[in-house]
Design a protein around this motif. Structure first.
Motif, short mmCIF file in Angstrom:
data_model
loop_
_atom_site.label_atom_id
_atom_site.label_comp_id
_atom_site.label_asym_id
_atom_site.label_seq_id
_atom_site.Cartn_x
_atom_site.Cartn_y
_atom_site.Cartn_z
N ARG A 91 52.68 29.13 -12.67
CA ARG A 91 52.31 30.55 -12.64
C ARG A 91 50.80 30.74 -12.54
O ARG A 91 50.32 31.71 -11.98
N SER A 92 50.04 29.79 -13.07
CA SER A 92 48.58 29.89 -13.07
C SER A 92 47.97 29.55 -11.71
O SER A 92 46.81 29.84 -11.46
N GLU A 93 48.76 28.97 -10.81
CA GLU A 93 48.24 28.61 -9.49
C GLU A 93 48.29 29.81 -8.55
O GLU A 93 49.10 30.72 -8.72
N ARG A 94 47.42 29.78 -7.56
CA ARG A 94 47.40 30.80 -6.52
C ARG A 94 47.85 30.19 -5.21
O ARG A 94 47.43 29.08 -4.88
N VAL A 95 48.67 30.91 -4.47
CA VAL A 95 49.07 30.51 -3.13
C VAL A 95 48.41 31.49 -2.17
O VAL A 95 48.59 32.70 -2.29
N MET A 96 47.63 30.96 -1.24
CA MET A 96 46.90 31.80 -0.29
C MET A 96 47.36 31.50 1.13
O MET A 96 47.29 30.35 1.57
N VAL A 97 47.83 32.53 1.81
CA VAL A 97 48.24 32.42 3.20
C VAL A 97 47.16 33.07 4.05
O VAL A 97 46.70 34.19 3.75
N ARG A 98 46.75 32.38 5.08
CA ARG A 98 45.79 32.93 6.03
C ARG A 98 46.39 32.80 7.41
O ARG A 98 46.90 31.74 7.78
N LEU A 99 46.35 33.90 8.17
CA LEU A 99 46.87 33.92 9.53
C LEU A 99 45.75 34.29 10.49
O LEU A 99 44.89 35.13 10.17
N GLU A 100 45.78 33.70 11.64
CA GLU A 100 44.72 33.90 12.63
C GLU A 100 44.49 35.38 12.93
O GLU A 100 43.36 35.84 12.96
N GLU A 101 45.56 36.15 13.11
CA GLU A 101 45.41 37.55 13.52
C GLU A 101 44.82 38.45 12.43
O GLU A 101 44.24 39.49 12.74
N THR A 102 44.94 38.09 11.17
CA THR A 102 44.40 38.92 10.10
C THR A 102 43.18 38.31 9.42
O THR A 102 42.35 39.04 8.88
N ASP A 103 43.08 36.98 9.43
CA ASP A 103 42.06 36.31 8.65
C ASP A 103 41.11 35.43 9.48
O ASP A 103 40.13 34.92 8.94
N GLY A 104 41.44 35.21 10.74
CA GLY A 104 40.60 34.36 11.58
C GLY A 104 40.78 32.88 11.31
O GLY A 104 40.02 32.06 11.85
N GLN A 105 41.74 32.51 10.51
CA GLN A 105 42.06 31.11 10.25
C GLN A 105 43.54 31.01 9.93
O GLN A 105 44.20 32.02 9.66
N GLU A 106 44.06 29.81 9.95
CA GLU A 106 45.50 29.61 9.84
C GLU A 106 45.80 28.52 8.82
O GLU A 106 45.25 27.42 8.90
N GLY A 107 46.65 28.83 7.85
CA GLY A 107 47.08 27.82 6.90
C GLY A 107 47.56 28.43 5.60
O GLY A 107 47.47 29.64 5.38
N VAL A 108 48.10 27.56 4.75
CA VAL A 108 48.54 27.95 3.40
C VAL A 108 47.89 26.96 2.44
O VAL A 108 47.97 25.74 2.65
N TRP A 109 47.27 27.50 1.40
CA TRP A 109 46.57 26.69 0.39
C TRP A 109 47.12 27.03 -0.99
O TRP A 109 47.56 28.14 -1.22
N ILE A 110 47.04 26.06 -1.89
CA ILE A 110 47.39 26.29 -3.28
C ILE A 110 46.23 25.79 -4.15
O ILE A 110 45.64 24.75 -3.87
N SER A 111 45.89 26.60 -5.15
CA SER A 111 44.80 26.19 -6.05
C SER A 111 45.13 26.57 -7.47
O SER A 111 45.91 27.45 -7.74
#
Length: 177
Positions: free
Chosen positions: A157-177
């Motif tokens: 629950r303390s982790e963050r999942v971040m989705v970035r898509l080219e059309e909205t963020d200018g980059q593509e991928g999914v990260w967890i921290s």
């Protein structure tokens, strides 16, 4: 700059996941007849458009795509700062009597999906509603599950999942921290 954390999905992984989801949707629906894809802003809209493009490549038929703003239907507006409402755009013909596939980037507590179901109830009455998500990270607070999942990602629950898509963020991928 990419977000801090570990890369879970890169651009190629996302593309493969969306192709798989598209085929699963077609298989379950027995084709594209009567389908409508509704993306939940922000990133769900881009994902819905990508899925529709893959379905069109496979079936040779366009699937209507729209967006469904859920901002005013959330039950946690007091806990989280509200963002400005996003557009709700229903495709021509609406959603009545259709099979609607809600599309979002991350499924977590289930509260976004509950809000989407409430919002959809004000717009029409589909025959069936299904859910497609790029990432399911668990920790449900409501009895909601996705029908189509790109990646199951066990997380704390303390982790963050971040989705970035080219059309909205200018980059593509999914990260967890």
């Amino acid at each position: 700059m990419p977000p801090e954390g570990r890369v879970v999905l890169d651009a190629r992984d996302i593309a493969r996941a969306l192709t798989r989801i598209s085929h699963e949707i077609l298989e379950r629906n027995k084709g594209s007849e009567g389908l409508v894809l509704l993306g939940i802003p922000t990133r769900g809209v881009g994902l819905a458009r990508r899925i529709a493009a893959r379905i069109a490549e496979t079936e040779g038929a366009d699937v209507p795509v729209g967006s469904l703003d859920i901002t005013l239907y959330r039950d946690d507006l007091r806990k989280h700062p509200a963002r400005g409402p996003q557009p709700t755009e229903l495709p021509p013909g609406g959603i009545d009597g259709r099979t609607v596939v809600l599309v979002d980037d991350v499924l977590y507590s289930g509260r976004t999906v509950r809000a989407a179901l409430d919002a959809m109830g004000d717009l029409g009455r589909p025959d069936a509603v299904r859910l497609a998500v790029l990432v399911d990270r668990g920790h449900r607070e409501l009895p909601i599950r996705a029908d189509h999942v790109g990646k199951n990602l066990p997380s704390a629950r303390s982790e963050r999942v971040m989705v970035r898509l080219e059309e909205t963020d200018g980059q593509e991928g999914v990260w967890i921290s």
